[in-house]
Design a protein around this motif. Structure first.
Motif, PDB file in Angstrom:
ATOM      1  N   LEU A 148       0.800  -1.221   0.000  1.00 12.58           N
ATOM      2  CA  LEU A 148       0.000   0.000   0.000  1.00 12.58           C
ATOM      3  C   LEU A 148       0.832   1.269   0.000  1.00 12.58           C
ATOM      4  O   LEU A 148       0.470   2.239  -0.675  1.00 12.58           O
ATOM      5  N   ASP A 149       1.926   1.302   0.751  1.00 14.31           N
ATOM      6  CA  ASP A 149       2.760   2.506   0.767  1.00 14.31           C
ATOM      7  C   ASP A 149       3.333   2.793  -0.620  1.00 14.31           C
ATOM      8  O   ASP A 149       3.361   3.946  -1.063  1.00 14.31           O
ATOM      9  N   GLU A 150       3.783   1.746  -1.315  1.00 17.20           N
ATOM     10  CA  GLU A 150       4.314   1.921  -2.668  1.00 17.20           C
ATOM     11  C   GLU A 150       3.203   2.327  -3.637  1.00 17.20           C
ATOM     12  O   GLU A 150       3.420   3.159  -4.528  1.00 17.20           O
ATOM     13  N   ALA A 151       2.024   1.746  -3.457  1.00 20.59           N
ATOM     14  CA  ALA A 151       0.882   2.099  -4.299  1.00 20.59           C
ATOM     15  C   ALA A 151       0.555   3.578  -4.142  1.00 20.59           C
ATOM     16  O   ALA A 151       0.304   4.284  -5.126  1.00 20.59           O
ATOM     17  N   LEU A 152       0.591   4.048  -2.902  1.00 22.34           N
ATOM     18  CA  LEU A 152       0.291   5.448  -2.623  1.00 22.34           C
ATOM     19  C   LEU A 152       1.296   6.379  -3.318  1.00 22.34           C
ATOM     20  O   LEU A 152       0.906   7.393  -3.909  1.00 22.34           O
ATOM     21  N   VAL A 153       2.559   6.015  -3.300  1.00 21.98           N
ATOM     22  CA  VAL A 153       3.589   6.824  -3.971  1.00 21.98           C
ATOM     23  C   VAL A 153       3.287   6.913  -5.466  1.00 21.98           C
ATOM     24  O   VAL A 153       3.354   7.990  -6.071  1.00 21.98           O
ATOM     25  N   ASP A 154       2.941   5.775  -6.077  1.00 22.95           N
ATOM     26  CA  ASP A 154       2.646   5.778  -7.515  1.00 22.95           C
ATOM     27  C   ASP A 154       1.415   6.615  -7.838  1.00 22.95           C
ATOM     28  O   ASP A 154       1.401   7.377  -8.813  1.00 22.95           O
ATOM     29  N   LEU A 155       0.374   6.477  -7.039  1.00 25.47           N
ATOM     30  CA  LEU A 155      -0.854   7.216  -7.313  1.00 25.47           C
ATOM     31  C   LEU A 155      -0.667   8.709  -7.062  1.00 25.47           C
ATOM     32  O   LEU A 155      -1.207   9.535  -7.806  1.00 25.47           O
ATOM     33  N   ASP A 156       0.132   9.050  -6.051  1.00 21.07           N
ATOM     34  CA  ASP A 156       0.478  10.461  -5.843  1.00 21.07           C
ATOM     35  C   ASP A 156       1.177  11.022  -7.078  1.00 21.07           C
ATOM     36  O   ASP A 156       0.902  12.140  -7.516  1.00 21.07           O
ATOM     37  N   LYS A 157       2.094  10.232  -7.640  1.00 16.80           N
ATOM     38  CA  LYS A 157       2.847  10.675  -8.822  1.00 16.80           C
ATOM     39  C   LYS A 157       1.915  10.834 -10.028  1.00 16.80           C
ATOM     40  O   LYS A 157       2.020  11.808 -10.783  1.00 16.80           O
ATOM     41  N   ALA A 158       1.003   9.891 -10.215  1.00  8.84           N
ATOM     42  CA  ALA A 158       0.051   9.983 -11.328  1.00  8.84           C
ATOM     43  C   ALA A 158      -0.769  11.272 -11.213  1.00  8.84           C
ATOM     44  O   ALA A 158      -0.982  11.977 -12.208  1.00  8.84           O
ATOM     45  N   ILE A 159      -1.186  11.590  -9.989  1.00  8.32           N
ATOM     46  CA  ILE A 159      -1.988  12.803  -9.760  1.00  8.32           C
ATOM     47  C   ILE A 159      -1.131  14.053  -9.920  1.00  8.32           C
ATOM     48  O   ILE A 159      -1.593  15.058 -10.467  1.00  8.32           O
ATOM     49  N   GLU A 160       0.106  13.992  -9.479  1.00 12.19           N
ATOM     50  CA  GLU A 160       1.017  15.126  -9.670  1.00 12.19           C
ATOM     51  C   GLU A 160       1.188  15.414 -11.165  1.00 12.19           C
ATOM     52  O   GLU A 160       1.171  16.566 -11.592  1.00 12.19           O
ATOM     53  N   LEU A 161       1.345  14.361 -11.956  1.00  7.90           N
ATOM     54  CA  LEU A 161       1.533  14.524 -13.397  1.00  7.90           C
ATOM     55  C   LEU A 161       0.255  14.963 -14.097  1.00  7.90           C
ATOM     56  O   LEU A 161       0.306  15.657 -15.119  1.00  7.90           O
ATOM     57  N   ASN A 162      -0.891  14.526 -13.574  1.00  9.71           N
ATOM     58  CA  ASN A 162      -2.169  14.855 -14.200  1.00  9.71           C
ATOM     59  C   ASN A 162      -3.204  15.121 -13.103  1.00  9.71           C
ATOM     60  O   ASN A 162      -3.906  14.207 -12.679  1.00  9.71           O
ATOM     61  N   PRO A 163      -3.309  16.354 -12.645  1.00  4.09           N
ATOM     62  CA  PRO A 163      -4.223  16.691 -11.555  1.00  4.09           C
ATOM     63  C   PRO A 163      -5.707  16.516 -11.892  1.00  4.09           C
ATOM     64  O   PRO A 163      -6.548  16.642 -11.015  1.00  4.09           O
ATOM     65  N   LYS A 164      -6.014  16.201 -13.137  1.00  5.07           N
ATOM     66  CA  LYS A 164      -7.405  15.969 -13.531  1.00  5.07           C
ATOM     67  C   LYS A 164      -7.677  14.487 -13.808  1.00  5.07           C
ATOM     68  O   LYS A 164      -8.651  14.127 -14.462  1.00  5.07           O
ATOM     69  N   PHE A 165      -6.844  13.618 -13.287  1.00  9.19           N
ATOM     70  CA  PHE A 165      -6.904  12.170 -13.528  1.00  9.19           C
ATOM     71  C   PHE A 165      -7.864  11.540 -12.512  1.00  9.19           C
ATOM     72  O   PHE A 165      -7.469  11.076 -11.448  1.00  9.19           O
ATOM     73  N   ALA A 166      -9.148  11.530 -12.858  1.00  9.07           N
ATOM     74  CA  ALA A 166     -10.188  11.059 -11.934  1.00  9.07           C
ATOM     75  C   ALA A 166      -9.931   9.632 -11.451  1.00  9.07           C
ATOM     76  O   ALA A 166     -10.108   9.334 -10.264  1.00  9.07           O
ATOM     77  N   SER A 167      -9.513   8.757 -12.350  1.00  6.02           N
ATOM     78  CA  SER A 167      -9.274   7.362 -11.955  1.00  6.02           C
ATOM     79  C   SER A 167      -8.172   7.248 -10.920  1.00  6.02           C
ATOM     80  O   SER A 167      -8.255   6.422 -10.000  1.00  6.02           O
ATOM     81  N   ALA A 168      -7.141   8.065 -11.046  1.00  6.77           N
ATOM     82  CA  ALA A 168      -6.048   8.016 -10.066  1.00  6.77           C
ATOM     83  C   ALA A 168      -6.543   8.457  -8.695  1.00  6.77           C
ATOM     84  O   ALA A 168      -6.153   7.878  -7.675  1.00  6.77           O
ATOM     85  N   PHE A 169      -7.417   9.473  -8.648  1.00  6.85           N
ATOM     86  CA  PHE A 169      -7.987   9.880  -7.356  1.00  6.85           C
ATOM     87  C   PHE A 169      -8.825   8.745  -6.765  1.00  6.85           C
ATOM     88  O   PHE A 169      -8.728   8.443  -5.576  1.00  6.85           O
TER      89      PHE A 169
END
Length: 182
Positions: free
Chosen positions: A123-144
């Motif tokens: 989960l901690d690694e998953a959170l890092v990846d999803l944070d990065k996806a959102i950082e790269l695309n703040p409108k990425f609904a699926s990542a949120f």
């Protein structure tokens, strides 16, 4: 020009986009028949096969596309998605890693790697990846939404609800986000 391989490939892409996967595969077959080393047609046929749930066949084409063009980031990504669909999360992560290595701004690969890591309980690694996806695309609904599921699994319910709310704000028709929020 009936020997124009790119025309068959491009029509196949249009058909795939419209959800006509069998017809798309027919065009990709013709493009590959005309040019067996057409890595994009192998990738596209693999993606269409994946879309039909024919994952083992998809892997053959995606592997061929990668063999022909080892730095084909999208092929690595879809290869990861296909492995993920088969429950082979570690294998999927290897392909997501390669896609990210080739394109460090590949938000969807970060999102998908986060989902695979969540499936493995990392989960901690998953959170890092999803944070990065959102950082790269703040409108990425699926990542949120996906990050919300990680927060939920971590017992961080207020943060999960905030992410589901953000996903719904970005995409008011996102039924999965409503379900998770509920």
């Amino acid at each position: 020009n009936p020997r124009y391989d790119a025309a068959y490939n491009n029509r196949g892409v249009a058909l795939h986009t419209l959800g006509h996967y069998h017809q798309a595969i027919g065009d990709f077959n013709k493009a590959i028949e005309l040019n067996p080393k057409f890595e994009t047609a192998h990738h596209n046929r693999g993606f269409a096969l994946h879309s039909l749930g024919r994952h083992h066949q998809a892997i053959v084409d995606l592997n061929r596309a990668i063999e022909l063009k080892p730095d084909y980031g999208t092929a690595h990504h879809i290869r990861g998605v296909t492995s993920h669909s088969l429950g082979k999360y570690d294998e999927a992560i290897l392909h997501y890693n390669k896609a990210i290595e080739l394109n460090p701004l590949y938000d969807t690969a970060y999102n998908d790697r986060g989902i695979a890591r969540k499936a493995l309980g990392r989960l901690d690694e998953a959170l890092v990846d999803l944070d990065k996806a959102i950082e790269l695309n703040p409108k990425f609904a699926s990542a949120f939404c996906n990050r919300g599921t990680v927060y939920n699994d971590m017992g961080r319910f207020d943060e999960a609800i905030a992410d589901y709310n953000r996903a719904i704000e970005l995409n008011p028709k996102y039924d999965e986000a409503y379900a998770y929020r509920g």
